[in-house]
Scaffold this active site. Structure first.
Site, PDB file in Angstrom:
ATOM      1  N   GLY A  35      16.133  -2.475  -4.624  1.00  0.00           N
ATOM      2  CA  GLY A  35      16.287  -2.344  -6.071  1.00  0.00           C
ATOM      3  C   GLY A  35      15.143  -3.025  -6.796  1.00  0.00           C
ATOM      4  N   ASN A  88      -1.958   2.748  -5.363  1.00  0.00           N
ATOM      5  CA  ASN A  88      -3.245   2.368  -4.771  1.00  0.00           C
ATOM      6  C   ASN A  88      -4.211   1.809  -5.807  1.00  0.00           C
ATOM      7  OD1 ASN A  88      -2.167   3.220  -2.394  1.00  0.00           O
ATOM      8  ND2 ASN A  88      -3.684   4.810  -1.977  1.00  0.00           N
ATOM      9  N   GLU A 134       5.981  -4.918   3.052  1.00  0.00           N
ATOM     10  CA  GLU A 134       6.150  -3.488   2.797  1.00  0.00           C
ATOM     11  C   GLU A 134       4.819  -2.759   2.899  1.00  0.00           C
ATOM     12  OE1 GLU A 134       7.830  -0.416  -0.647  1.00  0.00           O
ATOM     13  OE2 GLU A 134       7.540  -2.531  -1.142  1.00  0.00           O
TER      14      GLU A 134
END
Length: 398
Positions: free
Chosen positions: A127, A384, A244
């Site tokens: 979340g 990016n 991540e």
């Protein structure tokens, strides 16, 4: 850096290969290798097989039930699993919230949540993003007000991957609206069965129900489900985002898909000449392979730093940028190999047991959907463009 594997590491690679050959279910392998749709049960079944072997947490310490593998052993396992056609581990529990719990969670939180993550008995979602706070995550507005031993949470999260399956969500909320954007944020663990939570599907342009929007209306969250200190959630979020972005690089998967590209490009066309014989096309494949090798070395360096108890730094942004660009380039070239057959976007044909007649060769069925799905890679986990700003600030000092 010595890039040669030791005899012990080569023996470990063979052990992994033997295990995968014996234990990876054939139906799951068929789906992965051919780009077919994986269901929740496929991921859970494979994770439980790994857990039974004691390999459920490749990057976890033994103290928490993990393998205790070195960075090199983790890399070997990920590479061999991808090449064999094993599903990619859903990262939200294993590779994202679990490292945060190990680093910052209380002993009670570690004992409560980590075993069920390893065994795949509980599914997690993230979340973070909101309609007005994606790459600029610090501007999030979901509010948590403390009332006694609970927080009352109100707000909306979006692009919540696999939220329709999730048992728990790790969630960033604003607990001090008067603080500067990066402050006043807390990190909560929210039971998705709590009253007041509504999950609504977002159908992406490849026709998939992969992401969702999640509404939170007067959701009660026990204070004991807060990771670390109140208003210190940005520290934990940055730690998680580093993991991540490292995971998004997907080097093992990129190597598998590159091999798939080569196989398809080597097939005879209706004109009789394999596309891989075209010098320009072959040169593009060679450049991707060179870039992928360079990225692989960088990834090993980051994993080595993690093994030395250093969280991923700006190097994770490099992995995120280049890894996602390479994965997108491979899917683009796969579409080019299939030519007009790749124009067919029939998602139902990607399901196991489909009885219809796909247009064109079997390999072409998932290519359009995969191409469209991979467009997201350069956006999620921090776009990016944002990653390039991070590199400029933290490495170049600009």
């Amino acid at each position: 850096m010595d890039l040669n594997f030791t005899p012990e590491e080569n023996a470990f690679r063979q052990e992994v290969r033997d295990f995968l050959a014996q234990s990876l279910p054939a139906d799951i392998r068929h789906k992965v290798i051919n780009g077919m749709i994986l269901e929740r049960d496929d991921y859970v079944r494979w994770q439980k097989i790994l857990h039974a072997k004691g390999w459920g947490g490749p990057s976890w310490k033994r103290d928490f039930g993990g393998t205790g593998w070195s960075a090199t052993e983790q890399y070997i396992f990920e590479e061999e699993a991808a090449a064999a056609g094993a599903p990619r581990a859903i990262p939200f529990g294993l590779k994202m919230v679990a490292p945060v719990m190990m680093q910052y969670g209380s002993p009670g939180q570690q004992q409560r949540f980590l075993p069920s993550i390893l065994s795949a008995d509980e599914w997690w979602c993230q979340g973070y993003s909101e309609p007005g706070a994606g790459s600029d995550l610090a501007s999030l507005k979901t509010r948590a007000v403390r009332e006694g031993d609970h927080y009352i949470v109100n707000g909306q999260k979006t692009w919540t991957t696999q939220g329709q399956y999730a048992d728990w969500m790790f969630c960033l909320v604003r607990t001090d609206p008067e603080a500067k954007p990066q402050r006043g944020i807390s990190f909560l663990l929210i039971d998705m069965k709590t009253p007041g939570i509504t999950v609504r599907p977002i159908i992406t342009m490849d026709g998939a129900h992969e992401v969702n929007e999640v509404w939170l209306e007067d959701v009660k969250v026990p204070v004991e489900n807060r990771i670390g200190e109140e208003n210190a959630g940005w520290t934990y979020a940055k730690f998680l985002l580093g993991h991540e972005r490292t995971n998004i690089a997907g080097i093992g998967i990129a190597k598998r898909e590159l091999a798939r590209l080569k196989r398809i490009a080597a097939l005879e066309t209706k004109h009789g000449r394999p596309l891989i014989k075209d010098p320009l096309f072959a040169a593009r494949i060679a450049q991707i392979e060179i870039d992928l090798t360079a990225l692989e070395i960088t990834n090993l360096r980051v994993l080595s730093a993690e093994a030395a108890h250093r969280a991923p730094g700006p190097e994770a942004s490099i992995l995120k940028i280049k890894g996602t660009e390479l994965q997108q380039a491979i899917t683009e070239m796969l579409v080019q190999v299939a030519g007009p057959y790749a124009l067919q976007l029939r998602r139902e044909a990607m399901a196991a047991g489909y009885q219809g007649d796909p247009v064109g060769p079997f390999y072409s069925v998932p290519l359009a959907a995969n191409y469209l799905n991979m467009r997201k890679l350069s956006i999620y986990g921090g776009s990016n463009e944002i990653q390039k700003n991070i590199i400029a600030q933290m490495i170049l000092g600009l």
